[in-house]
Motif scaffolding. Structure first.
Motif: not given
Length: 893
Positions: A588-592, A656-659, A661-665, A671-675
RNA sequence: GCGAUCUUAGCUCAGUUGGUAGAGUACUUGCAUGACAUGCAAGGUGUCACAGGUUCGAGUCCUGUAGAUCGCACCA
């Protein structure tokens, strides 16, 4: 572009489709010629008309784990499947079918009966191989072999003829285990010894000279009819004077000799043994050494024959009764005492096995055993667990000649033809049409078939085209690992070793991996009669093949039996669902997110990625190392559990919990780096999972943004390959996140113990002395505030500790005082209790440590590192306790 | 009778050169939290079968005892 997944993992939607895709894509196929290093396993062939049971499920899961692992490690991995004709078992199944039609095989005749079995095989032979597909077995199906295939038959005949010509196969009249109902000789494997409450009968045998009686003790009075001597110990004073004289055998009045042999135990029974060489294995030996006559009193149906005089036609049990009655009426039965002894039963028919004198074919094992022993002693073949080596060698030391003929109709016919004119035995690979000695055309093939284990014993090379000189053998023989249960070490493993060494001049495999039995949750053997059989196919239907495989692998402990319960299976079913949902979250968080061109080789710069990313990569590196180590050490459950721990407790619970905020930030670069890291980590642990759980891993893999063609043939993540990505993980990040985790846990602990609602936002202060730790806390402010549910976050001095919960977090030199004002939230009793509990525990620790460190001998002798560690621990504990005492005072005031 | 393996939390089991006993599960408590209630968070749980010995220190090494399981042999 990532794809979406359903919100709950449904194994049945996935498994059949994936398996068909693998199979039709040819992913299971191994190449006879390849630049890749070979790795091969031969499947212990299950009975062709059988069905998959838990034992198979375990056995196959281990083999498939190895094959998939090696395949992904770049080996030319070949798993050779097959099925066994299983002489007795299959013949019995079909005979039972015939019985329903009120037919017997004799009524049908041999040819028609064989046809019926082939029909049966053709109808049901695919069942077990289809069940293997359900489990996920990635066998090279093109190589599927049946033990009665022409190629195997050729090998069987070649081996038979060769051993015969060498004099290592011979025909002779010998005492064998005989099953009455099946009318055949059976192997030792097919004999089960059971403790039976019988009786010891003391019988008087009149002395020939009329001077009295000799009392013998026996559990089988009916065999008296076949007695050809009585035997005493040569030094037994009671009987010494009688040695060489005769007694008159009761009932049939035969004159038999009194002989002496040290075999007799003076203490047992009366100290006199009746000798029935044709119906007892020990008596047979004595009969041979003393050149006694051997009188067979049974026919093939184990009824008494003409040698039994008036008892002819009776069943053994019947005859026993009658003999006792008759002895009683002659007043020759002295006494009858209860006696517990073990009696051999036919494992197929349940009938008591009779030692029976008959014409059989034997393999002389003495010479075959020598190199087979040496191969194991020298370590060319290794047993795992190693303790089986002793069992194997022990058996090889006491090995007896192997009875290979069976009076059955289903199996490999013995390639021997008798000449009716000159009685010559023609042994040949190809059926002759005349006697080689007298040219007579009147020759008849031996009606017996070979023991099933004879063809199984050739399995490692008969399946590879032997006796032709094939590429398959050059590439894959010897095979690498044989995976099997300990019940067939003698009957199969040992024979493969002997025959492999004799005909291929090399061992058939390097490692014999012996696993235990799958028992029920109570530790009982699964059996139809106790009704505790768990059907693996049913488990797969209910919970999925991956969950079943993982359950078996996670509980596989070095050769020990494993207890299986559906409850535990459900636990691993939950794990599959957990993985599924983690993937769902990630996707879901990698859709883009678009995968970089380098795919799994794409690595971000360290400066771009967060400390969470560095931490998870550090943990990934750790788990990859652990898995590889444990694969190498053949500790598959440790590998499975390490992976379980990483996925659930590191990746899901923290990363997952730690990231989030970054994925939703709102920082697109972060965000791109974390993805990218998320996509990479997913890609790697899904590959790590594949040999354990092939279906779910392939299904998720196919939806990942970073992927190749198929998970099954992708590279197995390895600490030495793709080093760049793992190098981004850092021990420093490891420490940092460990501290953050501890701080969050400390706050959650205070909340939990004080029963504070998770919905309640709290204000926290952190008392930190050193700058480094201050910085760590500052950097991870968002994470701590989110996961500990805070609305205020202050780093600095302790401040006012009144009415505050305080926990000292200490980790590798870093020290944080976690302070949570509780005013207005709780009644303080709970908090005081919590602190007191902690203090008590610390006091106990301090007491132990102080005592230890004040022991002069300890300080003098112990490893300096141990002393340093203990001193540090003591200091830390003292510091903590002081701070807690302080807090307690403030609290109470 | 000989041999092997084993005895650790309620259950199933880890515990690899001796250094303050771990995991899963079950259990208790709290929780609809935008991946997952097949879930999340927190928590308690031990004469490491028994008895000796070696050692500063033993779940770990040695000896013995008891019990369990499995081989092998014998059971006339």
């Amino acid at each position: 572009m990532a794809e979406k997944l359903n919100d709950r993992y449904n194994s049945s939607d996935v498994e059949t489709r994936i398996y068909q895709w693998w199979e039709s894509s040819g992913f299971f196929k191994a190449q006879d010629q390849s630049t890749k290093p070979p790795f091969s396993i031969i499947l212990p062939p299950p009975n062709v008309t059988g069905s998959l049971h838990m034992g198979h499920a375990l056995d196959h899961t281990i083999q498939d784990l190895l094959i998939r692992w090696k395949r992904m490690c770049g080996f030319n991995a070949m798993w050779l499947p097959g099925t066994d004709h299983a002489g007795i078992a299959t013949q019995m199944v079909v005979e039972r079918e015939l019985k329903k039609e009120n037919l017997s095989r004799h009524q049908l005749g041999r040819e028609k009966f064989e046809e019926r079995i082939w029909q049966w095989k053709n109808q049901y032979g695919d069942r077990i191989t289809n069940q293997m597909r359900r489990l996920g077995d990635s066998c090279d199906w093109d190589r599927n072999t049946f033990t009665l295939d022409e190629g195997v038959s050729k090998a069987v005949r070649k081996v038979f003829v060769s051993l015969f010509k060498k004099g290592w196969i011979y025909r002779g009249q010998r005492l064998v285990n005989w099953s009455g109902p099946l009318e055949t000789a059976i192997s030792d494997l097919e004999v089960e010894h059971k403790q039976i409450k019988g009786a010891l009968y003391h019988i008087n045998y009149p002395l020939e000279d009329g001077s009295g009686f000799l009392t013998v003790a026996t559990t089988r009075p009916e065999t008296l009819l076949g007695d050809t001597a009585v035997c005493v110990h040569p030094e037994d004073e009671r009987y010494q004077h009688l040695i060489g004289k005769n007694v008159i055998l009761p009932l049939i009045k035969r004159k038999i000799k009194i002989i002496a042999d040290v075999y007799v135990d003076k203490e047992f029974g009366s100290g006199v043994v009746k000798i029935t060489p044709a119906h007892d294995f020990n008596d047979y030996k004595i009969g041979k050494t003393h050149h006694l006559e051997m009188i067979n009193i049974l026919n093939k149906k184990t009824e008494l024959n003409e040698n039994a005089g008036p008892y002819k036609g009776m069943k053994v049990a019947e005859a026993r009764k009658k003999v006792i009655e008759d002895l009683k009426s002659l007043q020759l039965l002295v006494k009858e005492e209860p006696h517990l002894h073990s009696v051999g039963h036919c494992s197929r028919s349940g009938a008591v096995v009779e030692p029976f004198l008959s014409e059989q074919w034997f393999v002389k094992t003495e010479m075959l055993a020598v190199p087979a022993k040496r191969a194991v002693e020298s370590g060319t073949i290794r047993f795992e667990p190693e303790s089986w080596t002793k069992v194997y060698l022990h058996w090889m030391n006491i090995i007896e000649d192997w009875c290979i003929s069976r009076q059955l109709w289903w199996g490999h016919r013995i390639p021997a033809w008798f000449c009716e004119d000159c009685e010559h035995l023609n042994v040949a690979e190809i059926a002759p049409d005349h006697c080689e000695k007298c040219q007579s055309k009147k020759i008849k093939q031996d009606s017996d078939v070979l023991d099933t284990w004879f063809s199984s014993g050739l399995w490692p090379f008969s399946t590879m085209g032997w006796p032709e000189d094939t590429e398959t053998q050059k590439t894959f023989y010897p095979t690498n690992t044989l995976v099997t249960g300990h019940d067939i070490i003698f009957f199969w493993v040992a024979r493969m070793i002997m025959l492999g060494l004799e005909f291929k001049k090399d061992v058939p495999f390097r490692t014999v991996y012996i696993h235990g039995l799958v028992r029920d949750s109570q530790g009982q053997k699964m059996s139809k009669s106790s009704g505790n059989v768990i059907d693996p196919v049913e488990m797969i239907d209910k919970h999925g093949a991956d969950a079943l495989r993982f359950t078996l692998l996670a509980h596989l402990h070095s050769g020990k039996d494993l207890k299986f319960s559906e409850q535990r299976l459900e636990g691993y079913r939950n794990f599959m669902n957990k993985i599924w949902n983690a993937a769902r979250f990630a996707l879901t968080h990698l859709e883009d997110f678009t995968a970089p061109k380098e795919g799994s080789k794409a690595v971000p710069a360290r400066s771009e990625i967060s400390v969470f990313d560095q931490w998870i990569l550090f943990k990934l590196d750790e788990v990859e190392k652990k898995i590889e180590e444990n694969f190498e050490k053949e500790r598959y459950s440790d590998a499975a559990n390490a992976l379980y721990h990483f996925i659930w407790y590191e990746f899901c619970d923290w990363y997952i919990e730690l990231i989030k905020p970054i994925l939703g930030g709102n920082n697109p670069q972060e965000r791109a780096a974390t993805q990218l890291v998320l996509a990479q980590v997913m890609n790697r642990f899904i590959r790590l999972l594949h040999p354990f759980c092939p279906f779910i891993s392939e299904e998720i893999y196919q939806k990942l943004p970073i992927k190749n063609k198929a998970c099954i043939i992708d590279q197995y993540p390895n600490v030495r390959i793709d080093k760049d990505l793992l190098a981004l993980g850092s021990a420093q990040a490891g420490l940092e996140i460990d501290l953050v985790k501890e701080v969050i846990t400390a706050i959650r602990n205070i909340r939990g113990e004080n029963r504070l609602s998770p919905a309640l936002k709290m204000k926290a202060r952190f008392g930190v002395a050193d700058e480094m730790t201050q910085k760590i806390l500052g950097n991870n402010k968002t994470a701590i505030m989110t996961l500990a549910r805070l609305d205020e976050f202050t780093v600095g001095d302790d401040g006012n500790l009144s009415k505050c919960a305080v926990t000292q977090v200490v980790l590798k030199g870093a020290s944080v005082k976690v302070i949570l004002p509780l005013e207005g939230h709780v009644n303080f009793d709970e908090e005081i209790k919590r602190i007191q509990k902690t203090i008590e525990k610390l006091q106990k620790d301090i007491g132990q440590l102080t005592q230890k460190l004040s022991n002069e001998k300890f300080v003098a002798n112990a490893d300096p590192d141990v002393i340093t560690a203990d001193r540090a621990l003591l200091a830390q504990s003292k510091q903590q306790i002081a701070s807690l005492h302080e807090a307690l005072i403030r609290f109470e005031s």
